[in-house]
Every structure is written in structure tokens, then in C-alpha cells.
Scaffold this active site. Structure first.
Site, PDB file in Angstrom:
ATOM      1  N   GLU A  22       0.806  -1.220   0.140  1.00 26.48           N
ATOM      2  CA  GLU A  22      -0.071   0.063   0.025  1.00 26.48           C
ATOM      3  C   GLU A  22       0.799   1.067  -0.088  1.00 26.48           C
ATOM      4  O   GLU A  22       1.658   1.373   0.939  1.00 26.48           O
ATOM      5  CB  GLU A  22      -1.034   0.204   1.244  1.00 26.48           C
ATOM      6  CG  GLU A  22      -1.839   1.145   1.124  1.00 26.48           C
ATOM      7  CD  GLU A  22      -3.056   0.956   2.029  1.00 26.48           C
ATOM      8  OE1 GLU A  22      -3.508  -0.357   2.393  1.00 26.48           O
ATOM      9  OE2 GLU A  22      -3.968   1.855   2.323  1.00 26.48           O
ATOM     10  N   GLU A  59     -10.328   4.860   9.305  1.00 24.14           N
ATOM     11  CA  GLU A  59     -10.519   4.312   8.080  1.00 24.14           C
ATOM     12  C   GLU A  59     -10.897   2.937   7.949  1.00 24.14           C
ATOM     13  O   GLU A  59     -10.388   2.071   6.885  1.00 24.14           O
ATOM     14  CB  GLU A  59      -9.042   4.779   7.159  1.00 24.14           C
ATOM     15  CG  GLU A  59      -8.591   5.942   7.201  1.00 24.14           C
ATOM     16  CD  GLU A  59      -7.189   6.160   6.383  1.00 24.14           C
ATOM     17  OE1 GLU A  59      -6.488   5.298   6.165  1.00 24.14           O
ATOM     18  OE2 GLU A  59      -6.991   7.396   5.849  1.00 24.14           O
ATOM     19  N   ARG A  64     -11.236  17.772  10.619  1.00 19.77           N
ATOM     20  CA  ARG A  64     -10.582  16.564  10.781  1.00 19.77           C
ATOM     21  C   ARG A  64      -9.161  16.780  11.472  1.00 19.77           C
ATOM     22  O   ARG A  64      -8.378  16.070  12.296  1.00 19.77           O
ATOM     23  CB  ARG A  64      -9.888  16.127   9.474  1.00 19.77           C
ATOM     24  CG  ARG A  64      -8.989  14.924   9.483  1.00 19.77           C
ATOM     25  CD  ARG A  64      -9.055  14.262   7.997  1.00 19.77           C
ATOM     26  NE  ARG A  64      -7.984  13.339   7.910  1.00 19.77           N
ATOM     27  CZ  ARG A  64      -7.529  12.607   6.877  1.00 19.77           C
ATOM     28  NH1 ARG A  64      -8.353  13.049   5.800  1.00 19.77           N
ATOM     29  NH2 ARG A  64      -6.503  12.134   6.885  1.00 19.77           N
ATOM     30  N   ASP A  79      -2.496  14.406   7.366  1.00 21.13           N
ATOM     31  CA  ASP A  79      -1.872  13.011   6.530  1.00 21.13           C
ATOM     32  C   ASP A  79      -0.993  13.285   5.325  1.00 21.13           C
ATOM     33  O   ASP A  79      -0.953  13.310   4.431  1.00 21.13           O
ATOM     34  CB  ASP A  79      -3.087  12.449   6.048  1.00 21.13           C
ATOM     35  CG  ASP A  79      -2.817  11.067   5.703  1.00 21.13           C
ATOM     36  OD1 ASP A  79      -1.840  10.554   5.973  1.00 21.13           O
ATOM     37  OD2 ASP A  79      -3.676  10.519   4.614  1.00 21.13           O
ATOM     38  N   GLU A 132       4.232   9.385  -0.497  1.00 18.93           N
ATOM     39  CA  GLU A 132       2.785   9.344  -1.022  1.00 18.93           C
ATOM     40  C   GLU A 132       2.166  10.403  -1.604  1.00 18.93           C
ATOM     41  O   GLU A 132       1.671  10.395  -2.716  1.00 18.93           O
ATOM     42  CB  GLU A 132       2.057   8.687   0.048  1.00 18.93           C
ATOM     43  CG  GLU A 132       0.761   8.737  -0.073  1.00 18.93           C
ATOM     44  CD  GLU A 132      -0.402   8.203   1.099  1.00 18.93           C
ATOM     45  OE1 GLU A 132       0.265   8.054   2.272  1.00 18.93           O
ATOM     46  OE2 GLU A 132      -1.194   8.107   0.809  1.00 18.93           O
ATOM     47  N   GLU A 140       6.815  21.773  -3.656  1.00 20.68           N
ATOM     48  CA  GLU A 140       5.633  22.753  -2.793  1.00 20.68           C
ATOM     49  C   GLU A 140       4.886  23.795  -3.685  1.00 20.68           C
ATOM     50  O   GLU A 140       3.908  24.073  -3.772  1.00 20.68           O
ATOM     51  CB  GLU A 140       6.138  23.107  -1.587  1.00 20.68           C
ATOM     52  CG  GLU A 140       5.206  24.070  -0.559  1.00 20.68           C
ATOM     53  CD  GLU A 140       5.584  24.402   0.662  1.00 20.68           C
ATOM     54  OE1 GLU A 140       6.775  24.750   0.594  1.00 20.68           O
ATOM     55  OE2 GLU A 140       4.678  24.610   1.498  1.00 20.68           O
ATOM     56  N   TRP A 182     -14.207  13.204   3.993  1.00 24.78           N
ATOM     57  CA  TRP A 182     -12.794  13.133   4.439  1.00 24.78           C
ATOM     58  C   TRP A 182     -12.043  14.265   5.235  1.00 24.78           C
ATOM     59  O   TRP A 182     -11.123  14.111   5.676  1.00 24.78           O
ATOM     60  CB  TRP A 182     -11.942  12.671   3.031  1.00 24.78           C
ATOM     61  CG  TRP A 182     -12.381  11.381   2.497  1.00 24.78           C
ATOM     62  CD1 TRP A 182     -13.155  11.097   1.807  1.00 24.78           C
ATOM     63  CD2 TRP A 182     -11.959  10.095   3.017  1.00 24.78           C
ATOM     64  NE1 TRP A 182     -13.438   9.856   1.619  1.00 24.78           N
ATOM     65  CE2 TRP A 182     -12.544   9.080   2.298  1.00 24.78           C
ATOM     66  CE3 TRP A 182     -10.832   9.654   3.761  1.00 24.78           C
ATOM     67  CZ2 TRP A 182     -12.176   7.532   2.541  1.00 24.78           C
ATOM     68  CZ3 TRP A 182     -10.581   8.311   4.014  1.00 24.78           C
ATOM     69  CH2 TRP A 182     -11.202   7.270   3.403  1.00 24.78           C
TER      70      TRP A 182
HETATM   71  O1  GCW Z   1      -2.124   8.337   3.938  1.00 22.50           O
HETATM   72  C1  GCW Z   1      -3.126   7.601   4.119  1.00 22.50           C
HETATM   73  C2  GCW Z   1      -3.043   6.358   3.024  1.00 22.50           C
HETATM   74  C3  GCW Z   1      -3.632   5.054   3.507  1.00 22.50           C
HETATM   75  C4  GCW Z   1      -2.957   4.795   4.797  1.00 22.50           C
HETATM   76  C5  GCW Z   1      -3.446   5.663   5.883  1.00 22.50           C
HETATM   77  C6  GCW Z   1      -2.774   5.303   7.144  1.00 22.50           C
HETATM   78  C7  GCW Z   1      -2.268   2.177   5.368  1.00 22.50           C
HETATM   79  O2  GCW Z   1      -3.463   7.094   2.077  1.00 22.50           O
HETATM   80  O3  GCW Z   1      -3.157   4.318   2.533  1.00 22.50           O
HETATM   81  O4  GCW Z   1      -3.358   3.347   5.238  1.00 22.50           O
HETATM   82  O5  GCW Z   1      -2.831   6.844   5.530  1.00 22.50           O
HETATM   83  O6  GCW Z   1      -1.707   6.104   7.415  1.00 22.50           O
HETATM   84  O7  GCW Z   1      -3.162   4.302   7.909  1.00 22.50           O
END
Ligand code: GCW
Length: 847
Positions: free
Chosen positions: A184, A308, A358, A387, A415, A537, A568
Site C-alpha cells: 500500500e 479508515e 479533521r 496526513d 505518497e 511545494e 474526508w
Molecule cells: O495516508 C493514508 C494512506 C492510506 C494509509 C493511511 C494510514 C495504510 O492513504 O493508504 O493506510 O494513511 O496511515 O493508515
């Protein structure tokens, strides 16, 4: 995805290892040649004997590693001896490796310093001996790698005396590998641990990875996705996983697992997984007793729960502390740790509610349980409250758990920062989080996050554990795919060892270890690395907006709209007048109030809130003036144009290193930087168009929506091609592209009506993950470029994830020439095209 039974997987053990995989890229352990005299004073002073005083596996690894380094860097093949055969008093130059206790037993007079703690080392010269002394065997190994780092950088060892201890106890990576071999958010090929539902037969890469980790002091690795498959805890699978632990062991890396809180029910046959149910507690206890029988040095577990969609204690009205503690008590007798993730939030927020936020979730879900976690539980907190975005303020949760162990979770896998196809050296970003002073008051001594995670808390209370977790997601293709991205893995380890090191110093170390000490190479690579985050950035999400990528999908290309109007909670709150989340205490969500007062005051005020976090903290009009006097909207336009230009300039900088870095790395990096230069244009165009439409305010410099050198595909003469709408609209010119469907070949063409001259011709097309459409570009009937759309970009749709370009430079064009693109679609990839851009070539004069 079910793991195969042990017997079946064992049968594979005897299968020959996959020669294509080898043991992996040596990364920064390249051991390039150095000048021995620069390091040892004279070639003749290079120690020719390595004395390993201990028999420990880790000390043996240390001796082996030194021998490797000697061969590669010093062109010497040293003798490896033990303490007994290396007679005291001889006149040879020796490298001696041992724990402090072993050194004392061998030659008591040699031990002259304070006693060394676990994992610590001291490197020292004592007459003809180069001494690598460890607080324990792991310290000896880390000391050996530290000595090799000194040599690789050609530092003189004449007056060597370096002592070093790790900043924090926990220095782990997390790998989000699935049993089926996928990863993932992994961007470098398949898993090095799993394939087709079982542990790989050949674990040479796992061993090579442990060596890399150990070389920078990382001592733990959780090998599977935090969205965990509970079946990994089945007895037959644990036996297989134990083989990975065996591969890690010579390098002192403890294997850990991510676990699913519902395991007692999912695989244990119980009717509940309520953490307060005694049967559940007994199940966990028995499970971990079994784990430690198979893996005696098991490190512990990572838990993602109530997040999630992962099951968690909330199902039974229980708290994160209840959940963490039931596992912690099962692990405690064996010395194992629980890393309980603070990434718990509701992804069904009501976007109509202007107070919903969030970013508040981490603090709101955890601070009330401060002091309730057992002593072997660590709350693992992502650096920012959302995130892993390109820029976030540090999570306020770090300052809200004075009675709880904490670790910072950083993401080595890119990511949200270009997925290793864009160059982004992350250490400067991580440093900002680590260095943020949570006290932020003039009167009090500073309290940076780096200290909180090392066990120092806001009110002076101390707890003993804490540290660093890096989500690495390495794969079988060059660990991280992009050779330059390895600096992120390296710097994660170096910062976990010592967060006071500067990002620039670490980058330079990495460059020297990887590519050698040539000052030109160092200057260029270091500059590329150090500027890269700012560049990325600039053409993605500046001013604290978040990355502005498709946040509910692949997280790669531009899609600002995807953040809005869903549960979200990554809202931009963009409208005709302005943009940004109002998180103030006065009028907004109150998030800012979660910070300690001095920091909250700084963020709450528009005067003192740094511009680079402005839109994370405030909602302001497009006409708002930033600290330098520029309007917000003009800043957004300018920064995107600057960023794309800066991304393009990375290509010639790297090209100047041709022949100075290994050919394979050169080619791989060049390919990625060229892609990035094109993709930065996709980002720039999409976001400036989107903001221009949203704000209704034009660019002062008339660049946005005004591309004089472009011919859009739908406006050309189409043969077989048809025009389609693109979603999101801003990722193609006028929201449209052309596709070739139902035909083996299509073409588009136009007549060149402008002056004769030399031009660079870029074809902007869409390259799907699947399919390899063929394109040929012709000018006046002559083919000037031919290529396949085989880059496997991460989507199968026409959008900003797949938009890319092919460029032919210095083409002579004459008025009246026909420019034609011939295309053959492949499978479901309909050879889509956006536009052709013809810009006057910079370097040559017209004929
Ligand atoms: O950033 C998000 C990701 C998910 C990930 C989640 C997490 C593993 O898109 O794919 O899940 O964070 O950190 O748990």
C-alpha cells in the site's frame, strides 16, 4: 490472499533465488574507493587486521562489514582475527571491535571513558589500534558502520575520538506490505517479504534491507500493512514470518508486526474482541507467547484501530488506552512494545458544518487518555494533524500527552510528494516538525518535538520511551525506485539517531557515501536535494493548502476539487471570494486552541502566522496581501510558474553529472527528472486554471490560460480521433482531449503557419498504467520521434495522474510544413492526446 501452509512455503525454500532480484542495490553502502593516505596518514598505516573480540552474531556482522568496506574503499583485504590470535603488544595496525566489557577483558588499560549505554559506541585511536567499542553488541555494529562512514567521507582518523548514543530508544520503519506481495502506497515494485500470499522463499533482499537499516541505526521494522491481514497471526504463518526475523537478526533489526484489533474474533474463534473481555486478554496472551516462541527477539506491534474502516475498541465503547493496554500486557513479559497510532479520525465528517475539522481528531481522540497507557505503549503520531501533506503544522498532540510515551511517524515513501517520480528530499520538512518549539515562549527554555519524543514532557515529567517511525514501503526495485530518494531513507535513520543533525549535512553525507567525494558531484546533488521540497511545494499546494492532489484516490496528480464536499475533511473551503480553513479559536474550528498558548497565539493572528501555513490556519480573500505585499492569488500564480521552471532546471543540472555518477543511476534519475519537469507543467496549468476560474481574478502577467505556443488536439485535423471531456477539467486544455477508439491507427495534424525556425516540440499525451500506445511525430512527412506510452503511470484514466509529455528538441520548421502525430492505441489505452506545444529552441539560430 490466504497464506499457504508452512509445508508448501518451505518447499519453495530450496528453489533457486530469483537472480533478477539479486540482493538489492547497495544504496549508500557503495564503498567507493577513497585515498587511504587521506584517512590514515600514509598508505602503510591502513590497518591490515580486524580483531573481533566477541562471538556475537552482530559483532561478526560488524567484522564482515569492515572487511567489505576495506576491500571497496581502501583496496585492502584485511585479515580477520579473534582476540586470542591477535597477540597484545604486536606492532601491526589493528582495528579492534568489541563491547566495552570485551575490550576491558582483552586489555583493561584501553578502557578509559565513561560506560556506554545500549546501542551506543565510541570510536577511538589508541596508538596502533583503531578501537570500535560498543555499549553492547548492537553498539559495536553501529560503531563499525560509523567508522565506515568516516572513511567513505575521507575524514582523517589520525585523532579519532567520537562517542555517540541514540537520541531515542525506538527507531523503526513501518512497511505497508500485503501478503499478496503488493505494498500500500509503495512506489518501487513488489514486496521484498511476501509474494502470492506467502513469505518469499528468497529473503536475501530482506537481509540486505536489514543491513541498510542497521547502517543508520534503525533497529526495528514492522513488515506488514497497518491495514493488517489478521491471518498473519495464524501459527503456520508466524513460522514463515520467523524466517524474515532470522534474516534481520544478524543486523540487530527486530521484526514487528502490524495487527488487526479484531483478530481474537477474526481468527481466534471468539465472539468478541472487546479489549476488556478476559477471554480476549487471554487470547492475546497466548498469541504473543506463541509469537515469542517463534521469534524470541520480536519487537512488538503497530496498531491502526478505529481509523479508515479498521476495527477498533470504539465498537465496544472502549478507549484507545483499553485497546493498547490489553496487547501491552500480553507483550510486557517478553519485553515487547505497542505502537498505537494516533491517526484516528472520522472520515464521514459533515462538510456543511463549518466547525467540523479533521485536524482536531488526533488531539480530541487521545489527550483525555493521557497517563492511562501502560509503560510499554507508545502513541505513534504523524508529524502533522492531517496526513503526510507537502506541508503541515506539527501535530498539537505532541504537546498534549505529558504522561504518555510518544513517537513521531514520518513518511519516507513519497505518497503525497510525487511518489518517487518527483525529487523531494524530505529531511528539511521533517526537521521543521522536529524543531518546532512546542513551548514557543520567550521566557521558558525551548521544548522541541524532538525532545518530547525522546521522553521529555511539557510539564517536566519524564517517561522513558519514545522515538521515530518511518513509513518506508521499500520494494524490490531499487528499494525506493528513484536512486535519489534513498537520501530519504538514509536521513530518516540519521535523524532518528540524532535529530540535531542538519538536513544539509545529512544530504551531503549521503551524496558522499553514494557517489563519492568529487566536489562537483557533491555540490550539484546536494543542491538538487536541498531545493527539491520547496520546488515541489511551489507547483503543488503552497501556503499550507495541502498537496492539492486527488486525496481520495491515487494521491499523485492535481485534483484540488477532490478535497471539497465529502466526509474526508481535507477541505480547502475555496469559493469565489477566498480560500483556506478557518481554524482559529475566534471564528473557526478552534483547532489552533489545541496548541500550547504561545504557539496558538502565533497561529491565531494573521500578523504572526507564517505565510507558509496561512491557508491551513485561516480563510482569507484572494486579494489578501501576504507579508511581502503580494496578493494571495498572484502568489499562487507566480509560485506555480516559478516551481515548474525550477523543476525544468533540475534536468540540465543532473545532465552535467554524466560520467561522474554510475551510468545506471544517471539514466534512472534523468528519466525521472525529465518526467517531473513535464508533470510540474501539468500541475502548474491545472492549479492556475482552477484558481483563475474559482477566483475570477486574472494573472497580472497574463500567463494563465494563455499558451501561445500550444495547438490543442481537438482543434487539429483529426483522422479517427474523437474529442472527449476530461475529469477533472483542469487537467487538460479546455477540459478536453482526443482519443483513438475502434481503429488500429489514428492521426492528428496541422499546418505550420508561423515563421521558419528551430523549435522544441512537446507532445502532451496521457500514459495509462496499462497499455503501451505507440506514437510517431512527423514534420513534413519525416518522422522526428517515435515512442511508446509505457511509463505505467498510476491510473487508467485521462487526468493529471497520466498526463505526460514527449519532447523533441531543435526541430527545423518551415511555414507550410505539416506536423502530424500518428498513434496506435493499445488495449484500453486509446492513445489520448491533449496538445502539441512548439516553442522556439533556446540554443540554435534558424537556418
Ligand atoms: O495516508 C493514508 C494512506 C492510506 C494509509 C493511511 C494510514 C495504510 O492513504 O493508504 O493506510 O494513511 O496511515 O493508515
Amino acid at each position: 490472499m490466504l497464506l499457504l501452509a508452512a509445508a508448501a512455503a518451505c518447499a519453495q525454500d530450496s528453489a533457486p533465488s530469483d537472480p533478477a532480484l539479486g540482493a538489492g542495490d547497495p544504496a549508500w553502502l557503495a564503498y567507493n574507493a577513497v585515498q587511504p593516505a587521506a584517512v590514515f596518514g600514509a598508505e602503510s598505516s591502513v590497518p591490515d587486521t580486524i580483531v573481533a573480540l566477541g562471538q556475537d552474531l552482530l559483532e561478526q556482522s560488524a567484522a564482515r562489514e569492515l572487511a567489505l568496506g576495506w576491500r571497496g574503499m581502501l583496496a585492502h583485504v584485511p585479515r580477520v582475527a579473534d582476540g586470542a590470535t591477535a597477540a597484545p603488544g604486536n606492532r601491526q595496525n589493528l582495528v579492534v571491535l568489541g563491547t566495552q566489557a570485551e575490550v576491558r577483558a582483552w586489555r583493561p588499560a584501553l578502557v578509559n571513558g565513561p560506560s556506554l549505554g545500549p546501542d551506543s559506541y565510541r570510536l577511538r585511536r589508541a596508538a596502533n589500534i583503531l578501537l570500535v567499542e560498543g555499549g553492547d553488541a548492537r553498539g559495536v555494529l553501529y560503531g563499525a558502520f560509523a567508522l565506515l562512514r568516516q572513511i567513505a567521507q575521507q575524514h582523517s582518523l589520525q585523532a579519532l575520538d567520537i562517542g555517540s548514543a541514540p537520541w531515542a530508544a525506538v527507531r523503526w520503519t513501518n512497511e505497508w506490505d500485503n501478503p499478496n506481495g503488493t505494498i500500500e502506497r509503495g512506489y518501487a515494485g513488489p514486496s521484498i517479504f511476501f509474494a502470492d500470499g506467502h513469505v518469499r522463499a528468497d529473503l536475501s533482499r530482506a537481509a540486505a534491507y536489514a543491513r541498510l537499516l542497521a547502517s543508520v541505526g534503525i533497529d526495528g521494522c514492522a513488515i506488514n500493512n497497518v491495514n493488517a491481514d489478521p491471518r498473519l497471526l495464524l501459527p503456520e504463518n508466524l513460522k514463515q514470518i520467523a524466517r524474515i526475523a532470522d534474516a534481520f537478526r544478524p543486523y540487530g533489526v527486530r521484526l514487528s508486526l502490524s495487527i488487526d484489533m479484531s483478530s481474537p474474533k477474526a481468527i481466534g474463534g471468539l465472539s468478541s474482541f472487546d479489549p476488556l473481555d478476559p477471554q480476549v486478554a487471554a487470547w492475546w496472551q497466548a498469541k504473543f507467547d506463541q509469537v515469542y516462541r517463534d521469534i524470541p527477539d520480536f519487537g512488538g506491534v503497530v496498531i491502526k484501530a478505529d481509523s479508515e474502516g479498521q476495527p477498533g475498541p470504539s465498537q465496544y465503547g472502549r478507549s484507545p488506552a483499553d485497546a493498547a493496554n490489553v496487547i501491552a500486557r500480553a507483550l510486557a513479559p517478553h519485553g515487547g512494545l505497542v505502537l498505537y497510532r494516533g491517526f484516528v479520525y472520522n472520515h464521514h465528517l459533515d462538510w456543511h458544518d463549518m466547525k467540523a475539522d479533521r485536524a482536531r481528531a488526533g488531539y480530541d481522540n487521545f489527550h483525555k487518555y493521557d497517563g492511562k497507557f501502560d509503560s510499554n505503549v507508545i502513541v505513534q503520531i504523524k508529524y502533522g494533524p492531517i496526513d503526510f501533506q507537502v506541508r503541515e503544522p506539527v501535530s498539537p498532540l505532541f504537546a498534549a500527552l505529558p504522561g504518555t510515551n510518544e513517537a513521531i511517524e514520518l513518511q519516507i515513501a513519497q505518497e503525497y510528494t510525487g511518489q518517487q517520480r518527483h525529487l523531494v528530499y524530505l529531511a528539511p520538512m521533517w526537521k521543521i516538525s522536529l524543531d518546532t518549539d512546542m513551548r514557543a515562549s520567550l521566557g521558558a527554555p525551548p521544548l522541541p518535538v524532538s525532545e518530547l519524543i525522546a521522553g521529555k514532557s511539557v510539564d517536566g515529567q519524564r517517561h522513558s520511551l519514545g522515538g521515530f517511525v518511518g513509513v518506508a514501503n521499500v520494494g524490490a526495485e531499487g528499494w525506493l525506485g528513484n536512486p535519489l530518494a534513498l537520501a530519504n531513507l538514509y536521513s530518516f535513520g540519521r535523524l532518528a539517531w540524532n535529530p540535531r543533525l542538519s538536513a544539509a549535512a545529512i544530504a551531503d553525507e549521503w551524496t558522499r557515501l553514494t557517489f563519492g567525494n568529487d566536489p562537483t558531484v557533491r555540490a550539484i546533488v546536494d543542491r538538487l536535494q536541498m531545493n527539491s521540497w520547496h520546488i515541489y511545494e511551489s507547483y503543488t499546494g503552497p501556503l499550507g493548502l495541502g498537496t492539492l492532489t486527488d486525496i481520495i484516490g491515487i494521491h499523485f496528480g492535481p485534483d484540488p476539487e477532490s478535497a471539497e464536499r465529502n466526509g474526508w475533511g481535507q477541505w480547502l473551503r475555496a469559493d469565489r471570494q477566498g480560500v483556506g480553513m478557518d481554524r482559529t479559536v475566534a471564528t473557526g474550528t478552534g483547532f489552533i486552541g489545541q496548541y500550547p498558548a504561545p504557539l496558538a497565539a502565533q497561529y491565531e493572528s494573521l500578523q504572526t502566522c507564517p505565510d507558509n501555513l496561512l491557508l491551513f490556519m485561516h480563510h482569507v480573500p484572494y486579494t489578501y496581501r501576504l507579508h511581502d505585499g503580494k496578493t494571495l492569488i498572484q502568489y499562487i500564480y507566480d509560485t506555480h510558474y516559478w516551481g515548474a521552471q525550477a523543476a525544468a532546471a533540475q534536468v540540465p543540472a543532473w545532465e552535467s553529472l554524466r560520467g561522474k555518477v554510475p551510468d545506471a543511476a544517471y539514466a534512472e534519475v534523468l528519466k525521472r527528472l525529465q518526467f517531473q519537469a513535464g508533470h510540474a507543467i501539468v500541475w502548474r496549468d491545472a492549479l492556475t486554471r482552477w484558481f483563475a476560474r474559482m477566483s475570477g481574478i486574472p494573472d497580472d502577467l497574463h500567463r494563465v490560460g494563455n499558451d501561445p505556443y500550444r495547438m490543442v488536439a481537438p482543434a487539429m485535423k483529426l483522422d479517427g480521433y474523437t474529442t472527449v471531456d476530461v475529469t477533472p477539467w483542469e487537467t487538460a486544455s479546455d477540459g478536453k482531449a482526443v482519443v483513438c477508439t475502434g481503429r488500429a491507427e489514428c492521426s492528428l495534424s496541422f499546418t505550420w503557419e508561423k515563421p521558419d525556425g528551430w523549435y522544441d516540440i512537446a507532445v502532451q499525451y496521457f500514459d495509462f498504467r496499462n497499455g503501451a500506445s505507440q506514437y510517431t511525430l512527423q514534420v513534413a512527412g519525416r518522422a522526428i520521434g517515435s515512442w511508446a506510452a509505457d511509463a505505467a503511470l498510476p491510473d487508467n484514466r485521462i487526468n493529471g495522474n497520466t498526463s505526460t509529455r514527449y519532447t523533441v528538441q531543435n526541430v527545423a520548421l518551415h511555414r507550410g510544413d505539416t506536423v502530424r502525430l500518428l498513434a496506435r492505441p493499445d488495449g484500453r489505452e486509446p492513445a489520448p492526446v491533449d496538445y502539441i506545444e512548439l516553442t522556439p529552441s533556446a540554443a540554435v539560430e534558424p537556418q
